[in-house]
Design an enzyme around this catalytic site. Structure first.
Site, mmCIF file in Angstrom:
data_model
loop_
_atom_site.group_PDB
_atom_site.id
_atom_site.type_symbol
_atom_site.label_atom_id
_atom_site.label_comp_id
_atom_site.label_asym_id
_atom_site.label_seq_id
_atom_site.Cartn_x
_atom_site.Cartn_y
_atom_site.Cartn_z
ATOM 1 C CB THR A 133 47.356 63.305 -5.769
ATOM 2 O OG1 THR A 133 46.984 63.451 -7.128
ATOM 3 C CG2 THR A 133 47.033 64.623 -5.067
ATOM 4 C CG ASP A 134 49.304 63.066 -10.876
ATOM 5 O OD1 ASP A 134 48.198 63.190 -10.294
ATOM 6 O OD2 ASP A 134 49.417 62.494 -11.989
ATOM 7 C CD GLU A 135 43.947 64.811 -9.456
ATOM 8 O OE1 GLU A 135 43.148 65.745 -9.341
ATOM 9 O OE2 GLU A 135 43.597 63.627 -9.637
ATOM 10 C CE1 TYR A 159 42.169 64.251 -3.520
ATOM 11 C CE2 TYR A 159 42.882 64.637 -5.787
ATOM 12 C CZ TYR A 159 42.963 63.915 -4.602
ATOM 13 O OH TYR A 159 43.836 62.848 -4.506
ATOM 14 C CE LYS A 163 46.226 63.826 -0.920
ATOM 15 N NZ LYS A 163 46.159 62.818 0.186
HETATM 16 P P1 NAD Z 1 39.312 56.536 -1.424
HETATM 17 O O1 NAD Z 1 38.368 57.682 -1.461
HETATM 18 O O2 NAD Z 1 38.988 55.280 -2.153
HETATM 19 O O3 NAD Z 1 39.590 56.114 0.092
HETATM 20 C C1 NAD Z 1 39.771 57.063 1.108
HETATM 21 C C2 NAD Z 1 39.549 56.339 2.445
HETATM 22 O O4 NAD Z 1 39.775 57.291 3.491
HETATM 23 C C3 NAD Z 1 38.120 55.811 2.615
HETATM 24 O O5 NAD Z 1 38.156 54.499 3.127
HETATM 25 C C4 NAD Z 1 37.496 56.781 3.635
HETATM 26 O O6 NAD Z 1 36.508 56.158 4.453
HETATM 27 C C5 NAD Z 1 38.721 57.171 4.443
HETATM 28 N N1 NAD Z 1 38.553 58.468 5.114
HETATM 29 C C6 NAD Z 1 38.040 59.615 4.588
HETATM 30 N N2 NAD Z 1 38.044 60.591 5.532
HETATM 31 C C7 NAD Z 1 38.611 60.037 6.652
HETATM 32 C C8 NAD Z 1 38.908 60.558 7.942
HETATM 33 N N3 NAD Z 1 38.617 61.821 8.276
HETATM 34 N N4 NAD Z 1 39.480 59.730 8.838
HETATM 35 C C9 NAD Z 1 39.752 58.428 8.536
HETATM 36 N N5 NAD Z 1 39.478 57.893 7.328
HETATM 37 C C10 NAD Z 1 38.918 58.699 6.395
HETATM 38 O O7 NAD Z 1 40.717 57.135 -1.913
HETATM 39 P P2 NAD Z 1 41.940 56.387 -2.608
HETATM 40 O O8 NAD Z 1 41.783 56.479 -4.060
HETATM 41 O O9 NAD Z 1 42.149 55.079 -1.943
HETATM 42 O O10 NAD Z 1 43.111 57.383 -2.195
HETATM 43 C C11 NAD Z 1 43.925 57.147 -1.043
HETATM 44 C C12 NAD Z 1 44.964 58.239 -0.945
HETATM 45 O O11 NAD Z 1 45.782 58.220 -2.120
HETATM 46 C C13 NAD Z 1 44.377 59.651 -0.876
HETATM 47 O O12 NAD Z 1 45.137 60.391 0.017
HETATM 48 C C14 NAD Z 1 44.518 60.188 -2.294
HETATM 49 O O13 NAD Z 1 44.655 61.586 -2.286
HETATM 50 C C15 NAD Z 1 45.792 59.499 -2.728
HETATM 51 N N6 NAD Z 1 45.937 59.269 -4.178
HETATM 52 C C16 NAD Z 1 44.931 58.675 -4.888
HETATM 53 C C17 NAD Z 1 45.101 58.428 -6.248
HETATM 54 C C18 NAD Z 1 44.035 57.727 -7.069
HETATM 55 O O14 NAD Z 1 44.164 57.658 -8.304
HETATM 56 N N7 NAD Z 1 42.981 57.188 -6.468
HETATM 57 C C19 NAD Z 1 46.289 58.792 -6.878
HETATM 58 C C20 NAD Z 1 47.305 59.408 -6.117
HETATM 59 C C21 NAD Z 1 47.108 59.629 -4.767
HETATM 60 P P1 TYD Z 2 38.718 60.540 -12.210
HETATM 61 O O1 TYD Z 2 38.717 59.041 -12.245
HETATM 62 O O2 TYD Z 2 37.623 61.257 -11.491
HETATM 63 O O3 TYD Z 2 40.154 60.966 -11.640
HETATM 64 P P2 TYD Z 2 40.854 62.448 -11.595
HETATM 65 O O4 TYD Z 2 39.866 63.491 -11.862
HETATM 66 O O5 TYD Z 2 41.362 62.474 -10.181
HETATM 67 O O6 TYD Z 2 41.947 62.397 -12.619
HETATM 68 O O7 TYD Z 2 38.742 61.053 -13.701
HETATM 69 C C1 TYD Z 2 39.748 60.661 -14.607
HETATM 70 C C2 TYD Z 2 39.549 61.458 -15.875
HETATM 71 O O8 TYD Z 2 38.332 61.027 -16.482
HETATM 72 C C3 TYD Z 2 39.400 62.945 -15.629
HETATM 73 O O9 TYD Z 2 40.031 63.653 -16.708
HETATM 74 C C4 TYD Z 2 37.893 63.178 -15.666
HETATM 75 C C5 TYD Z 2 37.414 62.120 -16.639
HETATM 76 N N1 TYD Z 2 36.045 61.583 -16.397
HETATM 77 C C6 TYD Z 2 35.135 61.508 -17.454
HETATM 78 O O10 TYD Z 2 35.431 61.911 -18.592
HETATM 79 N N2 TYD Z 2 33.889 60.994 -17.196
HETATM 80 C C7 TYD Z 2 33.507 60.569 -15.955
HETATM 81 O O11 TYD Z 2 32.351 60.136 -15.764
HETATM 82 C C8 TYD Z 2 34.475 60.621 -14.886
HETATM 83 C C9 TYD Z 2 34.117 60.149 -13.507
HETATM 84 C C10 TYD Z 2 35.735 61.143 -15.155
#
Ligand code: NAD
Ligand code: TYD
Length: 352
Positions: A133-135, A159, A163
């Site tokens: 992630t970019d975070e 988080y 990561k």
């Molecule tokens: P998500 O929470 O929707 O899905 C995570 C999945 O991993 C779930 O299906 C969960 O059951 C599984 N999981 C959790 N712990 C596990 C374990 N110990 N063993 C096997 N499976 C396990 O998350 P997402 O949004 O799909 O993110 C996927 C990946 O992409 C993550 O690594 C996250 O850090 C990264 N990512 C997410 C975003 C975003 O905006 N959602 C952006 C950049 C990177």
């Molecule tokens: P989120 O979807 O949780 O992603 P991340 O924290 O990983 O960026 O949140 C996106 C942005 O929206 C973040 O700045 C937090 C904000 N946010 C709200 O303002 N209200 C909400 O109820 C949630 C879940 C997030």
């Protein structure tokens, strides 16, 4: 040929598996622990598809992962599995350390042992792609340039710290043991199958069910949004052509303040599914207490991926967000099925 995809029942993992099998005939083994965020309904379209095998298991379980690798002999492992929600990491960091740090470490151990036993041709073709992630880069000042791959790691939440730790382990397994790794650092995703604890699906769901649309603090925090299918195409491209040991930033140059995102969602819903009282969904916007340690701004510079690997996102924010709202309107049963006891408990803890 086969690939192993961890976290395949989550938001991005399931989109990746669906898109992969729409683009390839190469078999996919999905491994997922099915935490609250894992949902096999995301993969329901693959029922009966012999190119897909789902395995319920933990990336931290060395014996399970080693047995899977030996049995299926994948040519690549793509690691999506993680605890992924910042707010949950603030309430309870333990699971984030266990899965994102310890789990990734055990996965790397199993993969390294498997990889070391391959013949030399398969060993050099093998890839471990870590989805991050970019975070990890921390928060940007308003006028600062977007994050490049050279930006210092400055994670601020449990988080992002977990990561960042996993990214460092992946890097170390390349430098120390020669494991052929690739890492991608992507901005905020949105699209189908996004769990409704995250901003965009939460707002769509709350709007349609007449609930408040919670904006943390002043709503001027900036996120850089990418349609999930563009993230999936970037990962496919990096897997195909990325330089071993390197990291690639993934993003769509779509910086938006949270309040603007929520207002855009309200405006689309006003058109697509107007409220019965004729008023705008914007009336439901409610400012709530800010997230502790809330990062103010993320912005990704994806020019390396564009320049070196020729990747480009297919969606603009406008086209992607319209598709996303349409998907949620057409798939309200998917959201309803998720609203289990555990999910309701989380909402109570977070918003009451
Ligand atoms: P998500 O929470 O929707 O899905 C995570 C999945 O991993 C779930 O299906 C969960 O059951 C599984 N999981 C959790 N712990 C596990 C374990 N110990 N063993 C096997 N499976 C396990 O998350 P997402 O949004 O799909 O993110 C996927 C990946 O992409 C993550 O690594 C996250 O850090 C990264 N990512 C997410 C975003 C975003 O905006 N959602 C952006 C950049 C990177
Ligand atoms: P989120 O979807 O949780 O992603 P991340 O924290 O990983 O960026 O949140 C996106 C942005 O929206 C973040 O700045 C937090 C904000 N946010 C709200 O303002 N209200 C909400 O109820 C949630 C879940 C997030």
């Amino acid at each position: 040929m086969t690939i192993l995809v961890t976290g395949s029942a989550g938001f991005i993992g399931s989109n990746f598996v669906l898109d992969w099998l729409a683009n390839h005939d190469e078999k996919v083994i999905g491994l997922d622990k099915l935490t609250y965020a894992g949902n096999l309904q995301n993969l329901a379209d693959l029922e009966g598809d012999e190119r897909h095998l789902f395995v319920h298991g933990d990336i931290g379980d060395l014996a399970t992962v080693s047995a899977l690798l030996e049995r299926h002999q994948p040519r690549a492992v793509l690691n999506f599995a993680a605890e992924s929600h910042v707010d949950r990491s603030i309430h309870g960091p333990e699971d984030f350390i266990q899965t994102n740090v310890v789990g990734t470490f055990h996965l790397l151990q199993a993969v390294r042992e498997y990889w070391a036993g391959l013949d030399s041709e398969r060993r050099s073709a093998f890839r471990f792609l870590h989805v991050s992630t970019d975070e990890v880069y921390g928060s940007l000042e308003p006028d600062a340039a977007a994050f490049t791959e050279q930006h210092r790691y400055e994670p601020n939440s449990p988080y992002s710290a977990s990561k960042a730790a996993s990214d460092h382990l992946v890097r170390a397994y390349h430098h120390t043991y020669g494991l052929p790794v690739l890492t991608t650092n992507c901005s905020n995703n949105y699209g189908p199958y996004h769990f409704p604890e995250k901003l965009i699906p939460l707002v769509i769901h709350n709007a349609l069910t007449g609930k408040p649309l919670p904006i943390y603090g002043d709503g001027q925090q900036i996120r850089d949004w990418l349609y999930v299918k563009d993230h999936c195409s970037a990962i496919r491209r990096v897997l195909d052509a990325g330089k071993v040991g390197e990291t690639y930033n993934v993003g769509g140059w779509n910086e938006k303040a949270n309040l603007d995102v929520v207002q855009t969602l309200c405006d689309i819903l006003d058109q697509e599914s107007p409220r019965s009282d004729g008023r705008s969904y914007r009336d439901q916007i409610t400012f709530v207490k800010d997230r502790p340690g809330h990062d103010r701004r993320y912005a990704i510079d994806a020019s390396r991926l564009e320049r070196e690997l020729g990747w480009k996102p297919a969606e603009t924010f406008e086209s992607g967000i319209a598709k996303t709202v349409r998907w949620y309107l057409d798939n309200q049963a998917w959201v309803d099925n998720i609203t289990s006891g555990a999910y309701r408990e989380w909402l109570d803890k977070q918003y009451k």
